[in-house]
Write an enzyme that holds these catalytic residues in place. Structure first.
Site, short mmCIF file in Angstrom:
data_model
loop_
_atom_site.label_atom_id
_atom_site.label_comp_id
_atom_site.label_asym_id
_atom_site.label_seq_id
_atom_site.Cartn_x
_atom_site.Cartn_y
_atom_site.Cartn_z
N GLU A 133 -7.10 -23.65 25.25
CA GLU A 133 -7.72 -22.34 25.06
C GLU A 133 -7.02 -21.53 23.97
O GLU A 133 -7.63 -20.72 23.29
CB GLU A 133 -7.75 -21.54 26.37
N PHE A 182 -9.34 -20.55 44.32
CA PHE A 182 -8.94 -21.54 43.33
C PHE A 182 -9.24 -21.05 41.90
O PHE A 182 -10.36 -20.64 41.63
CB PHE A 182 -9.66 -22.87 43.59
N GLN A 183 -8.25 -21.07 41.06
CA GLN A 183 -8.34 -20.63 39.66
C GLN A 183 -8.79 -19.17 39.52
O GLN A 183 -9.41 -18.80 38.53
CB GLN A 183 -9.22 -21.57 38.83
N LYS A 230 -19.01 -16.30 38.61
CA LYS A 230 -19.87 -17.48 38.58
C LYS A 230 -21.26 -17.17 39.16
O LYS A 230 -22.27 -17.63 38.62
CB LYS A 230 -19.21 -18.60 39.39
N MET A 286 13.61 -19.90 10.40
CA MET A 286 13.90 -18.47 10.34
C MET A 286 14.96 -18.08 11.38
O MET A 286 15.83 -17.26 11.10
CB MET A 286 12.62 -17.65 10.54
#
Lengths: 185, 575
Positions: B65, B127-128, B177, B490
């Site tokens: 993602e 869940f999630q 959903k 750096m």
């Protein structure tokens, strides 16, 4: 620069989650909120947040500008104490027995401009409206009489300007412009 | 009667759609063509609907993602359109957060759509499930959770309006959903106004007048421009303004490419690793004009010693940026293009030959003490500076250059000579390592006809290396240049200069990047010798397909000049 107590007044759309969005603007700058009050206004769908915080004026001016950036904020203003009318409410719970034993208490309550709002079987509840200092003074007066419980509200404030919230919102609604600088109203 | 006609028209436009179909229809209405994303349980109804819309909406399946959102950022910044990405709930949504934060600080217009667990499960640690609205609050311009399909058209219309109007930024829409699955009567109306949001301040006359007086009387005026110029499309106006007034102009990191680096009045890049002149002259000018920049600490160094002698004019769209870091004398709150248009007829034609010469004298000093050594090194291994210098000559400054974060980023900013607008894309404000590869993919998709070059260090490359899979799958013609010094360069430079050379965990044993690229079916070559550079560049650039060139560079090269963090810009170190 001197740190002082200031009042921020914010008019917002009545939307969930805004409290969080507003307070994180202060907390990420490590500015502690002394008191916070949220309520609906006389205009439907519009809420007012009154935030009291101690910081320097430039720091809070920047906070106010960041608050104005929030999409659901209609206006945000910073006030010093002499620019607003403000009050807080404090409630004090004492035992009825103590109250009955000390006749002096009723006089003290009256002297502080407070009133008894409930007398129950075992306890009485006193209400005092005023500044934080005034409610604190009564707290100190009652302290020797064993306060069972004490609660104080956040500050509610209205500005001394001639502004009318309703007119302010109406102007926002009727304007078709998205360049209107109404937040400076 | 009118109301009746309107209602009938609305009815005719109404379609019975599921929430998921409605989301896609909204995107089509907003003229979205490309979506970057990654599917998962809570956004599956949307992906299912997408199956039927493949001819209208192109979806790019990234490998993470974070890749999706950086690609959307690259797309937005190269094309000037809104970048769109999809992710599922929970880890999918939280993986977007770095990119959202990056987009917020670099003012990139994005609409991120995340799936969420069904509304009856909200708050149950399902869940999630994660509170992505709460998490993204401080890093989005606006966010909103949809629990009923009827809310979709309004929320998405607002999302697009907010993301791209005023100072652009990322918006996140979280959709449960069940809202994706339920059907409703769909109509769409683009958002044109929100009563609590005024993105375009009205230019006020008085500050324009005061600014004009200051500019016309200035003996040593100096101008710094930022990304605000690119975002408002004010490149032409900026050029006209600079040419008419004869004011030397410098760029911030994100302002690069808004003004041709070959212009005689362009004096360089200001900031921590910028050029010598633009930094020291900040504290010598009498009028300082800042356009569409936000006085980032990487530009100002110590704000208590920054341009104190000058009258500061700040042209800025976002009122919260005015007086935030640097106190201004004249604040012009408005769009850079409009403000410059308004100032152009008011300012006098002028030239500041002697003053501009002072900048060129600084250039000579910088050339002798820093540049020469970097681009014509005596060391056996190549330096990043010489590679980028050579690349700039090879491409005539016409490519879109995407950089990651670190030494190579600063070298690209210093040594690539930008000739065309919207040619420099980097993670400026957040400094996100791993940004480059996916952002370059997005940038190429956003501007397919331009040469897109991703310049990456070996550290940043490995943070999102998996996005090579996207290049492979969709045949995205990105040219990848890895400057490999086997160090987090750096950080190592800072360790050398400020931590007594204690190189704590900055050296890297790297994998065989060529084999990895070949594993993804991307042509790749590695060079170590200077004499191979010219031929390697030709081979690498003369292909339409993507190709990777790894150049092994000197391990302990430093980027100079340098303003140490929090130091005064006049105290810039040349070596």
């Amino acid at each position: 620069m001197e740190q002082k107590e200031y009042t921020i007044s914010v008019l917002t759309e009545d939307k969930p989650g805004l409290l969080n969005k507003l307070t994180i603007i202060l907390s990420r700058r490590k500015i502690n909120i002394n008191s916070l009050n949220v309520s609906t206004t006389e205009v439907e769908g519009v809420s007012r947040y009154t935030i009291v915080a101690t910081a320097t004026k430039p720091a809070l001016e920047k906070v106010v500008k960041q608050i104005r950036k929030l999409v659901d904020v209609l206006g945000s203003f910073l006030y010093e104490e002499d620019q607003i009318y403000y009050q807080e409410i404090a409630l004090y719970k004492l035992s009825l027995e103590v109250f009955q034993k000390n006749r002096l208490l009723e006089t003290l309550i009256r002297q502080h401009g407070a009133k008894i709002i409930a007398i129950e079987e075992n306890q009485i509840v006193i209400e005092k409206t005023g500044t934080k200092q005034e409610t604190h003074e009564l707290y100190e007066t009652l302290q020797p009489f064993d306060i069972l419980e004490f609660a104080r509200s956040g500050r509610v404030a209205i500005s001394k300007s001639k502004r009318r919230t309703e007119a302010f919102i109406r102007e926002l609604e009727t304007s078709q412009s998205n360049t209107l600088s109404i937040k400076e109203f | 009667m009118e109301a009746l006609v309107e209602s009938l028209e609305k009815k005719l436009k109404t379609e019975r759609l599921t929430g998921s179909e409605a989301i896609l229809k909204c995107l089509i209405e907003e003229e979205v063509e490309t979506i970057f994303g990654y599917p998962g349980g809570a956004i599956m109804p949307v992906y299912d609907a997408l199956y039927d819309y493949e001819d209208q909406l192109k979806h790019i399946l990234t490998r993470h993602e974070q890749g999706a959102i950086h690609a959307a950022q690259g797309f937005a910044r190269s094309s000037g359109k809104v970048g769109v990405c999809f992710a599922t709930s929970g880890p999918g949504a939280t993986n977007l957060i770095t990119g959202i934060t990056d987009a917020q600080i670099d003012s990139t217009p994005l609409v991120c759509i995340t799936g969420q667990v069904a509304s009856h499960l909200l708050g149950s640690d399902a869940f999630q499930e994660t509170d992505i609205i709460g998490i993204s609050m401080p890093v989005t311009k606006w966010n909103f959770q949809i629990t009923r399909p009827e809310e979709i058209p309004m929320a998405l219309a607002k999302a697009f309006y907010i993301a791209q109007s005023g100072r652009p930024g990322p918006v996140l829409i979280d959709i449960t959903k069940d809202a994706q699955q339920q059907s409703f009567d769909f109509t769409y109306e683009a958002c044109e106004r929100i009563r609590s949001y005024q993105p375009y301040p009205e230019l006020k006359e008085q500050p324009l007048k005061t600014a004009t007086e200051l500019i016309n009387q200035a003996k040593k005026p100096y101008l710094i421009f930022g990304q605000g110029v690119t975002l408002s499309g004010a490149e032409k106006e900026l050029k006209e303004f600079v040419e008419k007034t004869g004011i030397p102009a410098a760029s911030t990191l994100l302002g690069l490419s808004a003004f041709s680096t070959n212009h005689p009045l362009y004096v360089g890049y200001a900031g921590m690793h910028g050029n010598y002149g633009p930094n020291v002259k900040t504290n010598e000018c009498d009028v300082f004009i800042a356009i569409g920049m936000r006085f980032d600490d990487r530009v100002t160094g110590d704000i208590n010693t920054y341009a104190k002698q000058a009258k500061v004019i700040h042209i800025e769209l976002d009122p919260a940026e005015i007086d935030k870091n640097i106190q201004t004398d004249v604040a012009i709150n408005g769009d850079a293009k409009q403000a410059l248009k308004a100032l152009l007829p008011l300012v006098k034609s002028n030239d500041h030959e002697e003053w501009v010469k002072e900048f060129h004298e600084c250039d000579k000093i910088e050339m002798d003490k820093a540049i020469q050594k970097s681009i014509q090194p005596t060391s056996e291994l190549m330096t990043m500076a010489e590679v980028i210098h050579k690349l700039s000559i090879k491409t005539q400054g016409k490519s879109v250059v995407i950089t990651d974060v670190g030494q190579h980023q600063m070298m690209a900013a210093r040594y690539y000579q930008f000739d065309q607008p919207k040619s420099h894309i980097t993670s400026g404000g957040l400094g996100t390592m791993g940004f480059c590869l996916p952002a370059a993919i997005g940038a190429k998709i956003g501007k397919p006809n331009r040469e897109v070059i991703a310049i990456i260090g070996d550290g940043g490359f490995q943070m999102t290396i998996q996005e090579l899979g996207v290049i492979m799958q969709y045949q995205v013609g990105v040219k990848i240049l890895i400057l490999n010094n086997s160090f987090l360069g750096m950080v190592r430079q800072w360790q050398q200069l400020f931590f007594d050379r204690r190189y704590s965990f900055t050296e890297m044993d790297n994998p065989d990047f060529i084999k990895i690229a070949e594993g993804y079916r991307i042509a790749a070559q590695r060079i170590e010798k200077r004499e191979e550079l010219n031929y390697a560049f030709d081979q690498w650039l003369n292909t339409k397909e993507s190709s990777l060139l790894e150049i092994v560079v000197e391990k302990e090269e430093n980027v100079f000049p340098m303003v140490p963090s929090g130091s005064c810009v006049s105290k810039i170190r040349l070596e």
